[in-house]
Design a protein around this motif. Structure first.
Motif, PDB file in Angstrom:
ATOM      1  N   UNK A   1       0.846  -1.202   0.000  1.00 36.94           N
ATOM      2  CA  UNK A   1       0.000   0.000   0.000  1.00 36.94           C
ATOM      3  C   UNK A   1       0.879   1.249   0.000  1.00 36.94           C
ATOM      4  N   UNK A   2       0.497   2.223  -0.766  1.00 35.35           N
ATOM      5  CA  UNK A   2       1.216   3.489  -0.763  1.00 35.35           C
ATOM      6  C   UNK A   2       0.482   4.482   0.120  1.00 35.35           C
ATOM      7  N   UNK A   3       1.132   5.613   0.348  1.00 30.41           N
ATOM      8  CA  UNK A   3       0.508   6.656   1.154  1.00 30.41           C
ATOM      9  C   UNK A   3      -0.557   7.416   0.372  1.00 30.41           C
ATOM     10  N   UNK A   4      -0.669   7.129  -0.919  1.00 25.73           N
ATOM     11  CA  UNK A   4      -1.503   7.982  -1.762  1.00 25.73           C
ATOM     12  C   UNK A   4      -2.776   7.311  -2.267  1.00 25.73           C
ATOM     13  N   UNK A   5      -3.026   6.104  -1.825  1.00 27.09           N
ATOM     14  CA  UNK A   5      -4.289   5.451  -2.169  1.00 27.09           C
ATOM     15  C   UNK A   5      -4.653   4.501  -1.051  1.00 27.09           C
ATOM     16  N   UNK A   6      -5.914   4.501  -0.689  1.00 26.10           N
ATOM     17  CA  UNK A   6      -6.384   3.636   0.375  1.00 26.10           C
ATOM     18  C   UNK A   6      -6.979   2.362  -0.204  1.00 26.10           C
ATOM     19  N   UNK A   7      -6.852   1.279   0.538  1.00 28.67           N
ATOM     20  CA  UNK A   7      -7.442   0.012   0.129  1.00 28.67           C
ATOM     21  C   UNK A   7      -8.968   0.102   0.256  1.00 28.67           C
ATOM     22  N   UNK A   8      -9.704  -0.717  -0.514  1.00 31.87           N
ATOM     23  CA  UNK A   8     -11.169  -0.704  -0.416  1.00 31.87           C
ATOM     24  C   UNK A   8     -11.672  -0.909   1.016  1.00 31.87           C
ATOM     25  N   UNK A   9     -11.010  -1.768   1.776  1.00 26.04           N
ATOM     26  CA  UNK A   9     -11.444  -2.005   3.162  1.00 26.04           C
ATOM     27  C   UNK A   9     -11.277  -0.746   4.006  1.00 26.04           C
ATOM     28  N   UNK A  10     -10.227   0.022   3.747  1.00 23.83           N
ATOM     29  CA  UNK A  10     -10.025   1.266   4.494  1.00 23.83           C
ATOM     30  C   UNK A  10     -11.078   2.306   4.124  1.00 23.83           C
ATOM     31  N   UNK A  11     -11.382   2.391   2.843  1.00 20.12           N
ATOM     32  CA  UNK A  11     -12.409   3.338   2.404  1.00 20.12           C
ATOM     33  C   UNK A  11     -13.768   2.978   3.001  1.00 20.12           C
ATOM     34  N   UNK A  12     -14.068   1.669   3.058  1.00 19.03           N
ATOM     35  CA  UNK A  12     -15.335   1.232   3.643  1.00 19.03           C
ATOM     36  C   UNK A  12     -15.372   1.546   5.137  1.00 19.03           C
ATOM     37  N   UNK A  13     -14.244   1.369   5.809  1.00 19.61           N
ATOM     38  CA  UNK A  13     -14.175   1.657   7.247  1.00 19.61           C
ATOM     39  C   UNK A  13     -14.399   3.141   7.497  1.00 19.61           C
ATOM     40  N   UNK A 269     -12.220  20.446   6.844  1.00 18.02           N
ATOM     41  CA  UNK A 269     -12.176  21.073   5.517  1.00 18.02           C
ATOM     42  C   UNK A 269     -13.098  20.352   4.546  1.00 18.02           C
ATOM     43  N   UNK A 270     -13.092  19.012   4.588  1.00 17.35           N
ATOM     44  CA  UNK A 270     -13.953  18.258   3.686  1.00 17.35           C
ATOM     45  C   UNK A 270     -15.427  18.504   3.987  1.00 17.35           C
ATOM     46  N   UNK A 304     -11.078  22.450  -3.000  1.00  8.35           N
ATOM     47  CA  UNK A 304     -10.892  21.014  -3.186  1.00  8.35           C
ATOM     48  C   UNK A 304      -9.419  20.662  -3.381  1.00  8.35           C
ATOM     49  N   UNK A 305      -8.733  21.487  -4.175  1.00  9.12           N
ATOM     50  CA  UNK A 305      -7.310  21.261  -4.442  1.00  9.12           C
ATOM     51  C   UNK A 305      -6.501  21.277  -3.149  1.00  9.12           C
ATOM     52  N   UNK A 306      -6.708  22.288  -2.327  1.00 11.70           N
ATOM     53  CA  UNK A 306      -5.936  22.418  -1.098  1.00 11.70           C
ATOM     54  C   UNK A 306      -6.282  21.307  -0.105  1.00 11.70           C
ATOM     55  N   UNK A 307      -7.562  20.944  -0.048  1.00 11.42           N
ATOM     56  CA  UNK A 307      -7.962  19.882   0.875  1.00 11.42           C
ATOM     57  C   UNK A 307      -7.312  18.559   0.500  1.00 11.42           C
ATOM     58  N   UNK A 308      -7.314  18.235  -0.781  1.00 10.88           N
ATOM     59  CA  UNK A 308      -6.714  16.975  -1.213  1.00 10.88           C
ATOM     60  C   UNK A 308      -5.198  16.982  -1.019  1.00 10.88           C
ATOM     61  N   UNK A 309      -4.544  18.095  -1.280  1.00  9.39           N
ATOM     62  CA  UNK A 309      -3.099  18.180  -1.061  1.00  9.39           C
ATOM     63  C   UNK A 309      -2.761  17.965   0.413  1.00  9.39           C
ATOM     64  N   UNK A 310      -3.539  18.575   1.292  1.00 13.15           N
ATOM     65  CA  UNK A 310      -3.318  18.396   2.725  1.00 13.15           C
ATOM     66  C   UNK A 310      -3.553  16.949   3.133  1.00 13.15           C
ATOM     67  N   UNK A 311      -4.606  16.343   2.597  1.00 17.94           N
ATOM     68  CA  UNK A 311      -4.914  14.944   2.921  1.00 17.94           C
ATOM     69  C   UNK A 311      -3.743  14.035   2.536  1.00 17.94           C
ATOM     70  N   UNK A 312      -3.212  14.219   1.344  1.00 24.15           N
ATOM     71  CA  UNK A 312      -2.110  13.377   0.882  1.00 24.15           C
ATOM     72  C   UNK A 312      -0.863  13.559   1.743  1.00 24.15           C
ATOM     73  N   UNK A 340      -3.703  22.271   8.848  1.00 29.38           N
ATOM     74  CA  UNK A 340      -4.437  23.218   9.690  1.00 29.38           C
ATOM     75  C   UNK A 340      -4.594  24.569   9.004  1.00 29.38           C
ATOM     76  N   UNK A 341      -3.565  25.017   8.307  1.00 27.56           N
ATOM     77  CA  UNK A 341      -3.689  26.273   7.571  1.00 27.56           C
ATOM     78  C   UNK A 341      -4.688  26.125   6.420  1.00 27.56           C
ATOM     79  N   UNK A 342      -4.691  24.966   5.775  1.00 29.03           N
ATOM     80  CA  UNK A 342      -5.642  24.709   4.695  1.00 29.03           C
ATOM     81  C   UNK A 342      -7.082  24.714   5.206  1.00 29.03           C
TER      82      UNK A 342
END
Length: 406
Positions: A1-13, A269-270, A304-312, A340-342
């Motif tokens: 697993x990479x830091x940039x995509x979650x597994x289906x089980x994680x998304x469901x959780x 933010x989301x 949306x751009x800033x939120x996703x960048x912060x999430x990653x 936090x700034x985002x």
């Protein structure tokens, strides 16, 4: 697993957590009294099995929990996070007796934990703390408050020179869950003039003689208070980790929790972004939907751009922590700073696009606008995070230069 995509089980959780937060936790949060510990909410977090996960999950799972809960119920997220912050040093550095006594109660929500580091004159510069731990030679070797002195030293005292009992005198301030916590992870100076090297972490139950607290009226839904220590007795049995090495306990805890503060911010933010997308779609203005105005569409795109960048960045920092990467302090600081700034930017933009309705008491964005400000200050203000990042960058440069020259 990479830091940039979650597994289906994680998304469901994460989706399950958002639903639980909305359906079971938010109603309890709404019944709570602002500025007081919501013990019913804590108990439900324990019943749902979320509090025990604080001690069995990695940093990424912690971030997913905090982001998901924050999206639907910031009070539940904060209650969970404060339990983790106050009890993680016990989990990571406590003795078997300390862990056995407190961690099951933290996990079921029956004991409230708190992390007592900041002082009136030692907030951002935590190494400058002055809460004094003076040797208590009359009680050296004692097993705890009220115990009789014993000629047999405690196991900790038997392996080092120095006192095995102290008296804590001084103050702590801006402590979340104070003065209602059942125990505190307290950082005190055991060696004067030694900076970060002379600090010891202690587990101090709230009923220790000489320990009192005062609530502070803060812009916060959870309690924040000041603590006064008047010769509070502690022994070697109360030490977390090793004497004079408590700063490592504090920084290790913060390195774990800083990315998850970022996750909390991303969740807010989301939520603000989702509310804005719904509002600008439903709102009619200037002969059409608000979202059809280019200036509005561009603002939502930026949010949306800033939120996703912060999430990653949060996910990357958490994954680095879980993998034991050497650059965790820098990554943690970057994640906390950016997220936090985002969140502050995104929530502010959301309020602007909603107009006056967002400022009405009880509106989601009115709530988020109050909630989003504090994370830029606690667990190291944004300016402190920039200092950590710069220090780590130059430390790496200096090490590389030295290695190349040898």
């Amino acid at each position: 697993m990479t830091a940039f995509s979650l597994e289906p089980a994680q998304l469901a959780w994460c989706a399950e957590l958002r639903a639980l937060a909305a359906e079971r936790l938010r109603p309890l949060a709404e019944k709570g009294e602002p500025g007081r510990v919501n013990r019913a909410l804590l108990a439900e977090l324990g019943t749902l099995g979320l509090l025990p996960r604080l001690f069995t999950s990695g940093a990424l799972d912690l971030c997913l929990m905090r982001e998901s809960l924050a999206h639907a119920c910031t009070e539940a997220e904060t209650a969970l996070a404060l339990q983790g912050l106050g009890a993680h040093p016990v989990h990571a550095h406590g003795t078997e007796a300390q862990r056995t006594r407190w961690l099951p109660r933290v996990s079921d929500g029956s004991a409230v934990a708190a992390f007592a580091l900041s002082e009136p004159d030692a907030g951002s510069d935590a190494a400058a703390l002055t809460l004094a731990a003076a040797p208590d030679t009359d009680r050296a070797g004692a097993g705890g408050p009220g115990a009789q002195p014993s000629p047999v030293p405690t196991p900790l005292a038997a392996h080092r020179d120095g006192p095995s009992a102290w008296r804590l005198t001084g103050e702590k301030c801006w402590i979340s869950n104070a003065p209602e916590a059942d125990f505190y992870t307290v950082f005190a100076r055991t060696t004067p003039g030694a900076g970060a090297r002379g600090v010891t972490a202690f587990l101090v139950p709230a009923d220790r003689p000489g320990l009192t607290g005062t609530p502070l009226d803060m812009l916060s839904p959870h309690p924040i208070g000041a603590l006064s220590f008047d010769a509070v007795p502690v022994t070697a049995d109360d030490v977390l980790g090793e004497p004079d090495r408590g700063f490592r306990v504090a920084m290790g805890t913060l390195n774990l929790f800083r990315p998850s503060v970022g996750a909390f911010a991303v969740g807010m933010a989301q939520a603000a972004l989702d509310a804005t997308l719904a509002h600008t779609t439903a709102r009619e203005a200037f002969g059409g939907r608000l979202r059809d105005l280019q200036t509005v569409a561009h603002q939502t795109a930026e949010m949306a751009l800033r939120t996703e960048a912060a999430r990653l960045m949060v996910y990357a920092a958490a994954t680095a922590y879980d993998e034991g990467a050497p650059d965790v302090p820098r990554r943690s600081a970057m994640a906390k700073l950016l997220a936090t700034e985002t969140a502050q930017y995104v929530v502010d933009r959301a309020v602007q696009l909603h107009g006056a309705r967002a400022l009405r008491r009880g509106h989601l964005l009115e709530h988020l606008y109050r909630e989003v400000r504090a994370p830029r200050v606690y667990e190291g203000a944004s300016e402190v995070q920039r200092g950590i990042i710069a220090k780590e960058l130059y430390r790496t440069l200096d090490a590389t230069t030295e290695e190349a020259g040898s």
